[in-house]
Design a protein around this motif. Structure first.
Motif, PDB file in Angstrom:
ATOM      1  N   MET A 108       0.831  -1.202   0.000  1.00 54.38           N
ATOM      2  CA  MET A 108       0.000   0.000   0.000  1.00 54.38           C
ATOM      3  C   MET A 108       0.862   1.248   0.000  1.00 54.38           C
ATOM      4  O   MET A 108       0.604   2.202  -0.751  1.00 54.38           O
ATOM      5  CB  MET A 108      -0.947   0.006   1.191  1.00 54.38           C
ATOM      6  CG  MET A 108      -1.978   1.121   1.151  1.00 54.38           C
ATOM      7  SD  MET A 108      -3.105   1.031  -0.280  1.00 54.38           S
ATOM      8  CE  MET A 108      -4.138  -0.367   0.198  1.00 54.38           C
ATOM      9  N   ALA A 109       1.916   1.262   0.831  1.00 53.77           N
ATOM     10  CA  ALA A 109       2.818   2.410   0.863  1.00 53.77           C
ATOM     11  C   ALA A 109       3.470   2.602  -0.505  1.00 53.77           C
ATOM     12  O   ALA A 109       3.578   3.730  -1.008  1.00 53.77           O
ATOM     13  CB  ALA A 109       3.880   2.224   1.936  1.00 53.77           C
ATOM     14  N   SER A 110       3.905   1.514  -1.109  1.00 54.13           N
ATOM     15  CA  SER A 110       4.551   1.605  -2.426  1.00 54.13           C
ATOM     16  C   SER A 110       3.603   2.172  -3.467  1.00 54.13           C
ATOM     17  O   SER A 110       3.996   2.993  -4.306  1.00 54.13           O
ATOM     18  CB  SER A 110       5.043   0.220  -2.865  1.00 54.13           C
ATOM     19  OG  SER A 110       5.989  -0.296  -1.965  1.00 54.13           O
ATOM     20  N   SER A 111       2.338   1.764  -3.420  1.00 55.93           N
ATOM     21  CA  SER A 111       1.362   2.249  -4.392  1.00 55.93           C
ATOM     22  C   SER A 111       1.107   3.741  -4.208  1.00 55.93           C
ATOM     23  O   SER A 111       1.040   4.495  -5.186  1.00 55.93           O
ATOM     24  CB  SER A 111       0.050   1.480  -4.238  1.00 55.93           C
ATOM     25  OG  SER A 111       0.242   0.116  -4.507  1.00 55.93           O
ATOM     26  N   ILE A 112       0.961   4.175  -2.953  1.00 51.86           N
ATOM     27  CA  ILE A 112       0.724   5.594  -2.696  1.00 51.86           C
ATOM     28  C   ILE A 112       1.929   6.417  -3.129  1.00 51.86           C
ATOM     29  O   ILE A 112       1.786   7.482  -3.755  1.00 51.86           O
ATOM     30  CB  ILE A 112       0.404   5.828  -1.209  1.00 51.86           C
ATOM     31  CG1 ILE A 112      -0.901   5.123  -0.838  1.00 51.86           C
ATOM     32  CG2 ILE A 112       0.294   7.323  -0.920  1.00 51.86           C
ATOM     33  CD1 ILE A 112      -1.201   5.141   0.651  1.00 51.86           C
ATOM     34  N   ILE A 113       3.129   5.935  -2.830  1.00 52.20           N
ATOM     35  CA  ILE A 113       4.342   6.657  -3.230  1.00 52.20           C
ATOM     36  C   ILE A 113       4.422   6.754  -4.750  1.00 52.20           C
ATOM     37  O   ILE A 113       4.735   7.814  -5.307  1.00 52.20           O
ATOM     38  CB  ILE A 113       5.590   5.973  -2.645  1.00 52.20           C
ATOM     39  CG1 ILE A 113       5.632   6.216  -1.131  1.00 52.20           C
ATOM     40  CG2 ILE A 113       6.863   6.490  -3.301  1.00 52.20           C
ATOM     41  CD1 ILE A 113       6.696   5.413  -0.400  1.00 52.20           C
ATOM     42  N   GLY A 114       4.126   5.654  -5.438  1.00 51.52           N
ATOM     43  CA  GLY A 114       4.136   5.696  -6.894  1.00 51.52           C
ATOM     44  C   GLY A 114       3.145   6.703  -7.438  1.00 51.52           C
ATOM     45  O   GLY A 114       3.452   7.463  -8.366  1.00 51.52           O
ATOM     46  N   GLY A 115       1.943   6.747  -6.845  1.00 48.11           N
ATOM     47  CA  GLY A 115       0.945   7.713  -7.280  1.00 48.11           C
ATOM     48  C   GLY A 115       1.357   9.138  -6.996  1.00 48.11           C
ATOM     49  O   GLY A 115       1.122  10.043  -7.811  1.00 48.11           O
ATOM     50  N   LEU A 116       1.983   9.376  -5.840  1.00 47.59           N
ATOM     51  CA  LEU A 116       2.436  10.721  -5.491  1.00 47.59           C
ATOM     52  C   LEU A 116       3.488  11.223  -6.470  1.00 47.59           C
ATOM     53  O   LEU A 116       3.423  12.360  -6.946  1.00 47.59           O
ATOM     54  CB  LEU A 116       3.001  10.728  -4.067  1.00 47.59           C
ATOM     55  CG  LEU A 116       1.991  10.722  -2.922  1.00 47.59           C
ATOM     56  CD1 LEU A 116       2.688  10.461  -1.597  1.00 47.59           C
ATOM     57  CD2 LEU A 116       1.225  12.042  -2.873  1.00 47.59           C
ATOM     58  N   VAL A 117       4.473  10.382  -6.744  1.00 48.02           N
ATOM     59  CA  VAL A 117       5.551  10.792  -7.658  1.00 48.02           C
ATOM     60  C   VAL A 117       4.989  11.052  -9.051  1.00 48.02           C
ATOM     61  O   VAL A 117       5.350  12.034  -9.712  1.00 48.02           O
ATOM     62  CB  VAL A 117       6.664   9.718  -7.689  1.00 48.02           C
ATOM     63  CG1 VAL A 117       7.691  10.032  -8.775  1.00 48.02           C
ATOM     64  CG2 VAL A 117       7.351   9.634  -6.323  1.00 48.02           C
ATOM     65  N   GLU A 118       4.076  10.189  -9.487  1.00 43.10           N
ATOM     66  CA  GLU A 118       3.469  10.370 -10.811  1.00 43.10           C
ATOM     67  C   GLU A 118       2.670  11.660 -10.884  1.00 43.10           C
ATOM     68  O   GLU A 118       2.599  12.305 -11.946  1.00 43.10           O
ATOM     69  CB  GLU A 118       2.567   9.177 -11.133  1.00 43.10           C
ATOM     70  CG  GLU A 118       2.020   9.182 -12.549  1.00 43.10           C
ATOM     71  CD  GLU A 118       1.245   7.915 -12.866  1.00 43.10           C
ATOM     72  OE1 GLU A 118       0.423   7.958 -13.808  1.00 43.10           O
ATOM     73  OE2 GLU A 118       1.460   6.896 -12.191  1.00 43.10           O
ATOM     74  N   SER A 119       2.101  12.085  -9.748  1.00 44.89           N
ATOM     75  CA  SER A 119       1.286  13.301  -9.741  1.00 44.89           C
ATOM     76  C   SER A 119       2.101  14.559  -9.458  1.00 44.89           C
ATOM     77  O   SER A 119       1.541  15.651  -9.392  1.00 44.89           O
ATOM     78  CB  SER A 119       0.159  13.176  -8.711  1.00 44.89           C
ATOM     79  OG  SER A 119       0.673  13.070  -7.399  1.00 44.89           O
ATOM     80  N   GLY A 120       3.423  14.422  -9.285  1.00 48.70           N
ATOM     81  CA  GLY A 120       4.271  15.605  -9.173  1.00 48.70           C
ATOM     82  C   GLY A 120       4.965  15.827  -7.848  1.00 48.70           C
ATOM     83  O   GLY A 120       5.724  16.791  -7.698  1.00 48.70           O
ATOM     84  N   GLN A 121       4.753  14.960  -6.852  1.00 50.32           N
ATOM     85  CA  GLN A 121       5.463  15.102  -5.585  1.00 50.32           C
ATOM     86  C   GLN A 121       6.932  14.726  -5.785  1.00 50.32           C
ATOM     87  O   GLN A 121       7.238  13.634  -6.255  1.00 50.32           O
ATOM     88  CB  GLN A 121       4.847  14.188  -4.521  1.00 50.32           C
ATOM     89  CG  GLN A 121       5.617  14.112  -3.212  1.00 50.32           C
ATOM     90  CD  GLN A 121       5.448  15.349  -2.330  1.00 50.32           C
ATOM     91  OE1 GLN A 121       4.595  16.181  -2.597  1.00 50.32           O
ATOM     92  NE2 GLN A 121       6.254  15.459  -1.301  1.00 50.32           N
ATOM     93  N   PRO A 122       7.884  15.624  -5.467  1.00 54.95           N
ATOM     94  CA  PRO A 122       9.307  15.295  -5.645  1.00 54.95           C
ATOM     95  C   PRO A 122       9.712  14.110  -4.779  1.00 54.95           C
ATOM     96  O   PRO A 122       9.373  14.053  -3.585  1.00 54.95           O
ATOM     97  CB  PRO A 122      10.022  16.574  -5.202  1.00 54.95           C
ATOM     98  CG  PRO A 122       8.995  17.658  -5.318  1.00 54.95           C
ATOM     99  CD  PRO A 122       7.686  17.012  -4.983  1.00 54.95           C
ATOM    100  N   ALA A 123      10.434  13.176  -5.371  1.00 51.91           N
ATOM    101  CA  ALA A 123      10.850  11.984  -4.632  1.00 51.91           C
ATOM    102  C   ALA A 123      11.753  12.332  -3.460  1.00 51.91           C
ATOM    103  O   ALA A 123      11.749  11.633  -2.438  1.00 51.91           O
ATOM    104  CB  ALA A 123      11.563  11.016  -5.573  1.00 51.91           C
ATOM    105  N   ASP A 124      12.517  13.427  -3.579  1.00 50.27           N
ATOM    106  CA  ASP A 124      13.423  13.769  -2.491  1.00 50.27           C
ATOM    107  C   ASP A 124      12.706  14.349  -1.276  1.00 50.27           C
ATOM    108  O   ASP A 124      13.329  14.599  -0.240  1.00 50.27           O
ATOM    109  CB  ASP A 124      14.530  14.718  -2.967  1.00 50.27           C
ATOM    110  CG  ASP A 124      14.008  16.069  -3.452  1.00 50.27           C
ATOM    111  OD1 ASP A 124      12.781  16.308  -3.392  1.00 50.27           O
ATOM    112  OD2 ASP A 124      14.835  16.888  -3.894  1.00 50.27           O
TER     113      ASP A 124
END
Length: 273
Positions: A14-30
């Motif tokens: 679940m955490a991995s999916s949310i992180i993937g969605g966040l990065v795809e929507s523009g949240q900087p990975a750093d």
């Protein structure tokens, strides 16, 4: 604040999916941080995005604007007490996706003044088409509600409820709901096989029918009753099937099943609180 510092405690699916969605929507990975005791989980996470990873929860939480607790309910008490000081120091919003853990319990472990959002996502969030119910305690600001909207909205739709108890109904509807549809599709496939279709054909037809029906319901501006009416010709095959469902009490069966799920959610909250 356009991009908050977000920390995940737990790096599972679940955490991995949310992180993937966040990065795809523009949240900087750093600006995303994740802590997990298992190195292999963190390695899988870094394959999704170059986020900051830790084997120490406190280090990951230090300076966070939002902390997402993506751990099993059984370890929630230990995790919360371990990060309480760091979360309080940063004034972080804490979002829990653990089933059955009430805000009252989390306030005991994290501190009475902690801003907490409790949410109930479902497994289709793993594919970016989830449905999540959220409830906020009175310490949560509007900006923090917006953070929660953005984070959970990265993997599907979000809906706020007015009472924490309403999350039991969310659990019964959308949290457990995918299993109901899987069971119904299993039954359709078995019935198709019983009527002479090979299992692969029956499976493909049933799954595509489920997908098509869901899309029609989502993408039309008419309600389900009207959509069903349009498919049901008087005296035809669909009417025969629907009348059979109704005669055998399908609606009441669904009502009873969801009531059982909601009651079990309430019981689990008492057991784990």
């Amino acid at each position: 604040m356009e991009h908050p510092q977000i920390t995940f405690i737990g790096a599972g699916n679940m955490a991995s999916s949310i992180i993937g969605g966040l990065v795809e929507s523009g949240q900087p990975a750093d600006r995303i941080h994740a802590a997990d005791p298992f190195p292999q989980s963190l390695e899988r996470l870094r394959e999704i995005a170059p986020v900051n990873t830790y084997d120490d929860n406190t280090a990951a939480v230090t300076g966070a604007d939002v902390v997402i607790l993506a751990v099993k309910p059984q370890v929630m008490a230990d995790v919360c007490t371990g990060i309480a000081e760091a979360a309080q120091a940063s004034g972080a919003l804490v979002i829990s996706i653990a089933a059955g853990i009430t805000i009252a319990s989390m306030r005991r472990w994290l501190g009475e003044r902690t801003a907490i959002v409790r949410c109930m996502p479902n497994t289709p969030a793993l594919l970016g088409c989830g449905a999540t119910g959220l409830y906020a305690n009175e310490q949560v600001s509007q900006q923090q509600r917006d953070f929660a909207d953005t984070i959970l909205g990265a993997v599907g739709i979000v809906r706020w409820v007015e009472r924490e108890a309403d999350l039991d109904a969310v659990t019964a509807l959308s949290g457990s709901g995918p299993a109901y549809f899987f069971l119904f599709m299993e039954s359709m496939i078995d019935a198709g096989v019983a009527q002479g279709l090979d299992r692969d054909t029956a499976t493909e037809l049933a799954l595509q029918t489920g997908l098509g029906a869901a899309r029609m319901a989502l993408e039309n501006d008419v309600d389900l009753v009207e959509l069903r009416r349009r498919v049901t010709s008087p005296g035809g095959t669909t009417q025969a099937a629907v009348e059979s469902f109704e005669a055998r009490g399908l609606r009441q069966q669904v009502t009873d099943a969801m009531a059982a799920a909601a009651a079990r959610a309430e019981t689990m909250a008492k057991e784990m609180g």
